[in-house]
Write a protein that holds these residues in place. Structure first.
Motif, PDB file in Angstrom:
ATOM      1  N   THR A  20       7.659  -2.308   8.746  1.00  0.00           N
ATOM      2  CA  THR A  20       7.943  -0.878   8.657  1.00  0.00           C
ATOM      3  C   THR A  20       7.142  -0.175   7.565  1.00  0.00           C
ATOM      4  O   THR A  20       6.713  -0.790   6.581  1.00  0.00           O
ATOM      5  N   ILE A  21       6.983   1.139   7.771  1.00  0.00           N
ATOM      6  CA  ILE A  21       6.416   2.030   6.770  1.00  0.00           C
ATOM      7  C   ILE A  21       7.529   2.964   6.320  1.00  0.00           C
ATOM      8  O   ILE A  21       8.113   3.688   7.137  1.00  0.00           O
ATOM      9  N   SER A  22       7.858   2.940   5.040  1.00  0.00           N
ATOM     10  CA  SER A  22       8.880   3.836   4.499  1.00  0.00           C
ATOM     11  C   SER A  22       8.269   5.204   4.215  1.00  0.00           C
ATOM     12  O   SER A  22       7.176   5.299   3.644  1.00  0.00           O
ATOM     13  N   VAL A  23       8.986   6.267   4.617  1.00  0.00           N
ATOM     14  CA  VAL A  23       8.559   7.640   4.342  1.00  0.00           C
ATOM     15  C   VAL A  23       9.521   8.205   3.295  1.00  0.00           C
ATOM     16  O   VAL A  23      10.735   8.260   3.518  1.00  0.00           O
ATOM     17  N   VAL A  24       8.979   8.612   2.159  1.00  0.00           N
ATOM     18  CA  VAL A  24       9.795   9.057   1.016  1.00  0.00           C
ATOM     19  C   VAL A  24       9.395  10.468   0.624  1.00  0.00           C
ATOM     20  O   VAL A  24       8.200  10.790   0.531  1.00  0.00           O
ATOM     21  N   ASP A  25      10.383  11.320   0.384  1.00  0.00           N
ATOM     22  CA  ASP A  25      10.144  12.680  -0.099  1.00  0.00           C
ATOM     23  C   ASP A  25       9.787  12.618  -1.580  1.00  0.00           C
ATOM     24  O   ASP A  25      10.548  12.062  -2.382  1.00  0.00           O
ATOM     25  N   THR A  26       8.647  13.181  -1.964  1.00  0.00           N
ATOM     26  CA  THR A  26       8.195  13.069  -3.350  1.00  0.00           C
ATOM     27  C   THR A  26       9.047  13.878  -4.317  1.00  0.00           C
ATOM     28  O   THR A  26       9.148  13.528  -5.497  1.00  0.00           O
ATOM     29  N   GLN A  27       9.665  14.934  -3.857  1.00  0.00           N
ATOM     30  CA  GLN A  27      10.460  15.782  -4.751  1.00  0.00           C
ATOM     31  C   GLN A  27      11.824  15.162  -5.044  1.00  0.00           C
ATOM     32  O   GLN A  27      12.246  15.092  -6.200  1.00  0.00           O
ATOM     33  N   THR A  28      12.492  14.703  -4.005  1.00  0.00           N
ATOM     34  CA  THR A  28      13.835  14.139  -4.198  1.00  0.00           C
ATOM     35  C   THR A  28      13.801  12.636  -4.435  1.00  0.00           C
ATOM     36  O   THR A  28      14.795  12.065  -4.888  1.00  0.00           O
ATOM     37  N   MET A  29      12.671  11.995  -4.122  1.00  0.00           N
ATOM     38  CA  MET A  29      12.533  10.538  -4.180  1.00  0.00           C
ATOM     39  C   MET A  29      13.645   9.848  -3.399  1.00  0.00           C
ATOM     40  O   MET A  29      14.298   8.914  -3.871  1.00  0.00           O
ATOM     41  N   ARG A  30      13.841  10.319  -2.171  1.00  0.00           N
ATOM     42  CA  ARG A  30      14.777   9.708  -1.244  1.00  0.00           C
ATOM     43  C   ARG A  30      14.024   9.293   0.012  1.00  0.00           C
ATOM     44  O   ARG A  30      13.140  10.025   0.483  1.00  0.00           O
ATOM     45  N   ASN A  88      -1.179   8.434  11.696  1.00  0.00           N
ATOM     46  CA  ASN A  88      -1.330   9.876  11.515  1.00  0.00           C
ATOM     47  C   ASN A  88      -0.116  10.361  10.728  1.00  0.00           C
ATOM     48  O   ASN A  88       0.991  10.465  11.271  1.00  0.00           O
ATOM     49  N   MET A  89      -0.302  10.643   9.456  1.00  0.00           N
ATOM     50  CA  MET A  89       0.818  10.997   8.596  1.00  0.00           C
ATOM     51  C   MET A  89       1.376  12.381   8.907  1.00  0.00           C
ATOM     52  O   MET A  89       2.481  12.716   8.474  1.00  0.00           O
ATOM     53  N   ALA A  90       0.634  13.188   9.655  1.00  0.00           N
ATOM     54  CA  ALA A  90       1.129  14.505  10.042  1.00  0.00           C
ATOM     55  C   ALA A  90       2.125  14.436  11.190  1.00  0.00           C
ATOM     56  O   ALA A  90       2.939  15.341  11.369  1.00  0.00           O
ATOM     57  N   SER A  91       2.092  13.336  11.967  1.00  0.00           N
ATOM     58  CA  SER A  91       2.960  13.241  13.147  1.00  0.00           C
ATOM     59  C   SER A  91       3.760  11.951  13.221  1.00  0.00           C
ATOM     60  O   SER A  91       4.629  11.814  14.091  1.00  0.00           O
ATOM     61  N   ASP A  92       3.482  10.994  12.329  1.00  0.00           N
ATOM     62  CA  ASP A  92       4.096   9.659  12.340  1.00  0.00           C
ATOM     63  C   ASP A  92       3.653   8.814  13.532  1.00  0.00           C
ATOM     64  O   ASP A  92       4.190   7.727  13.769  1.00  0.00           O
ATOM     65  N   GLU A  93       2.679   9.276  14.295  1.00  0.00           N
ATOM     66  CA  GLU A  93       2.136   8.471  15.389  1.00  0.00           C
ATOM     67  C   GLU A  93       1.116   7.482  14.828  1.00  0.00           C
ATOM     68  O   GLU A  93       0.481   7.739  13.795  1.00  0.00           O
ATOM     69  N   GLY A 109       0.803  -1.207   0.000  1.00  0.00           N
ATOM     70  CA  GLY A 109       0.000   0.000   0.000  1.00  0.00           C
ATOM     71  C   GLY A 109       0.840   1.262   0.000  1.00  0.00           C
ATOM     72  O   GLY A 109       1.955   1.296   0.524  1.00  0.00           O
ATOM     73  N   ILE A 110       0.273   2.348  -0.581  1.00  0.00           N
ATOM     74  CA  ILE A 110       1.005   3.603  -0.688  1.00  0.00           C
ATOM     75  C   ILE A 110       0.022   4.758  -0.564  1.00  0.00           C
ATOM     76  O   ILE A 110      -1.102   4.695  -1.066  1.00  0.00           O
ATOM     77  N   ALA A 111       0.450   5.808   0.136  1.00  0.00           N
ATOM     78  CA  ALA A 111      -0.355   7.018   0.293  1.00  0.00           C
ATOM     79  C   ALA A 111       0.542   8.226   0.122  1.00  0.00           C
ATOM     80  O   ALA A 111       1.741   8.172   0.408  1.00  0.00           O
ATOM     81  N   CYS A 112      -0.041   9.329  -0.352  1.00  0.00           N
ATOM     82  CA  CYS A 112       0.696  10.573  -0.525  1.00  0.00           C
ATOM     83  C   CYS A 112       0.077  11.635   0.364  1.00  0.00           C
ATOM     84  O   CYS A 112      -1.141  11.862   0.321  1.00  0.00           O
ATOM     85  N   TYR A 113       0.923  12.280   1.176  1.00  0.00           N
ATOM     86  CA  TYR A 113       0.441  13.319   2.086  1.00  0.00           C
ATOM     87  C   TYR A 113       1.521  14.370   2.293  1.00  0.00           C
ATOM     88  O   TYR A 113       2.655  14.027   2.668  1.00  0.00           O
ATOM     89  N   ASP A 114       1.200  15.634   2.027  1.00  0.00           N
ATOM     90  CA  ASP A 114       2.054  16.770   2.338  1.00  0.00           C
ATOM     91  C   ASP A 114       3.475  16.596   1.791  1.00  0.00           C
ATOM     92  O   ASP A 114       4.467  16.821   2.490  1.00  0.00           O
ATOM     93  N   GLY A 115       3.583  16.168   0.536  1.00  0.00           N
ATOM     94  CA  GLY A 115       4.889  16.037  -0.103  1.00  0.00           C
ATOM     95  C   GLY A 115       5.666  14.794   0.279  1.00  0.00           C
ATOM     96  O   GLY A 115       6.857  14.686  -0.024  1.00  0.00           O
ATOM     97  N   ARG A 116       5.004  13.858   0.931  1.00  0.00           N
ATOM     98  CA  ARG A 116       5.678  12.624   1.338  1.00  0.00           C
ATOM     99  C   ARG A 116       4.845  11.410   0.923  1.00  0.00           C
ATOM    100  O   ARG A 116       3.616  11.465   0.879  1.00  0.00           O
ATOM    101  N   LEU A 117       5.544  10.324   0.650  1.00  0.00           N
ATOM    102  CA  LEU A 117       4.901   9.036   0.402  1.00  0.00           C
ATOM    103  C   LEU A 117       5.038   8.176   1.641  1.00  0.00           C
ATOM    104  O   LEU A 117       6.091   8.160   2.293  1.00  0.00           O
ATOM    105  N   TYR A 118       3.982   7.453   1.954  1.00  0.00           N
ATOM    106  CA  TYR A 118       3.993   6.489   3.055  1.00  0.00           C
ATOM    107  C   TYR A 118       3.730   5.117   2.452  1.00  0.00           C
ATOM    108  O   TYR A 118       2.667   4.879   1.868  1.00  0.00           O
ATOM    109  N   ILE A 119       4.712   4.226   2.568  1.00  0.00           N
ATOM    110  CA  ILE A 119       4.707   2.969   1.840  1.00  0.00           C
ATOM    111  C   ILE A 119       4.783   1.807   2.826  1.00  0.00           C
ATOM    112  O   ILE A 119       5.713   1.720   3.638  1.00  0.00           O
ATOM    113  N   ALA A 120       3.802   0.935   2.744  1.00  0.00           N
ATOM    114  CA  ALA A 120       3.731  -0.211   3.649  1.00  0.00           C
ATOM    115  C   ALA A 120       4.563  -1.361   3.094  1.00  0.00           C
ATOM    116  O   ALA A 120       4.303  -1.859   1.989  1.00  0.00           O
TER     117      ALA A 120
END
Length: 367
Positions: free
Chosen positions: A191-201, A243-248, A163-174
């Motif tokens: 784990t859930i990977s958090v990726v920056d959509t602009q740099t793709m890092r 909560n993708m705004a806080s990573d909680e 699964g993948i979601a996009c929020y506030d310039g970040r990807l959250y990948i299960a």
């Protein structure tokens, strides 16, 4: 999908134009429509090249709709996901054909992105880019420019991401580690990977402590609903709300195998399989946001609970943003034609539809 057909559709796309503005979905207002135009994705069977789309248009079912709209052509082999990118574009990930197929809301195929092997789930940033997870090369996410339909960047994440979601310039990948039972290289991921959509890092990983984050991920505002399938032996399935705004995040003691979001709530059908007993058990729950209060059942959709309890193999769940109608699918024996059931906002059962397609799992209601 054959290369010749992909090239034809890509050429057609280059000669046409489409808006990349986000589709307007009524989020908090009460829906006013009384019936849907609903696209239904049937995965088909692996290696059988029999993925298909059906159209349920205001109660009238058209099977093999994609083939009718594109005579002589098939959707491909083992389609995994479908999303509406904007008012004029819908994307379908076709796993074993290694493509992302693009169609108009009328079903016309207009382009395809090739060479994303073992692709799985889709998300869009509503800014002209599509993101897709892939099991290939241990696991990565690809970024696609929707104007050119070309891959512009990739980022390695955990093993076999789902699964993948996009929020506030970040990807959250299960991450699943889904091949853990077939290889000695790694175990299940938690784990859930958090990726920056602009740099793709990859920025960081959130460890949920729950293994095998497999299946549908639905999003409501800043919240994402993620299923943990467990190890199917001693570790039982769980539901995670992030909560993708806080990573909680909060973990619940039930699965969320098939889940969807509607008007500030997550709804889910949980499927728990045990290799020890060789049996499936099913459950239904809903979680209110932002309180994160969980309750058994599907709220007002009481008839849906009863029907799901009688299904052979529940396989998909969706609530239309336009009507508030709930749709649930039954894959039955996983190799035979499936059913889709429709329920009204008042909880009543409105219809049942026999598909000429196998494993109905995805839905998109279009204007």
């Amino acid at each position: 999908m054959h290369n010749k057909l992909c090239q034809l559709f890509c050429t057609a796309m280059a000669l046409s134009s489409c808006s990349l503005e986000p589709a307007e979905y009524p989020a908090s207002t009460e829906p006013t429509a009384t019936s849907d135009s609903l696209i239904i994705l049937c995965e088909g069977l692996w290696g059988m090249d029999n993925s298909s789309l059906a159209l349920l248009d205001h109660g009238v079912l058209t099977n093999r709709w994609f083939q009718q709209q594109n005579p002589g052509h098939k959707l491909g082999d083992t389609a995994n996901d479908i999303i509406q990118v904007n008012d004029t574009l819908i994307a379908v990930s076709v796993n074993w054909s290694n493509i992302i197929q693009y169609i108009r809301p009328d079903g016309t195929a207009i382009a395809a992105t090739e060479n994303i092997p073992n692709n799985r789930r889709l998300a869009t940033d509503r800014k002209g880019y599509l993101y897709v997870t892939s099991y290939a090369d241990h696991g990565y996410v690809a970024k696609i420019n929707l104007r050119t339909k070309l891959i512009v960047d990739t980022c390695h994440v955990g093993y076999e991401p789902e699964g993948i979601a996009c929020y506030d310039g970040r990807l959250y990948i299960a991450n699943t580690g889904g091949y853990a039972t077939q290889t000695k290289d790694h175990s299940y991921e938690s784990t859930i990977s958090v990726v920056d959509t602009q740099t793709m890092r990859e920025l960081r990983r959130i460890d949920t402590g729950c293994p095998n984050l497999y299946g549908t991920m639905s999003v409501s505002g800043q919240y994402a609903c993620i299923n943990s399938a467990g190890d199917m032996y001693n570790v039982t399935p769980r539901c995670i709300v992030l909560n993708m705004a806080s990573d909680e995040f909060r973990v619940y003691d039930f699965p969320a195998t098939f889940n969807c979001a509607y008007q500030g709530k997550f709804y889910m059908i949980g499927s728990a399989y045990s290799y020890i007993t060789g049996t499936y058990t099913y459950s239904t729950h809903n979680i209110a946001l932002p309180s994160l209060e969980a309750n058994e059942g599907l709220g007002a959709y009481t008839a849906a609970e009863e029907t799901i309890g009688q299904m052979q193999s529940p396989y998909g769940l969706y609530i239309s943003p336009y009507t508030g109608h709930l749709y649930a699918s039954d894959a039955r024996a996983y190799a035979t034609n499936g059913y889709v059931y429709e329920f009204g906002r008042d909880g009543s059962k409105l219809g049942s539809y026999l598909l000429r397609g196998v494993n109905p799992s995805g839905f998109v209601a279009v204007k």
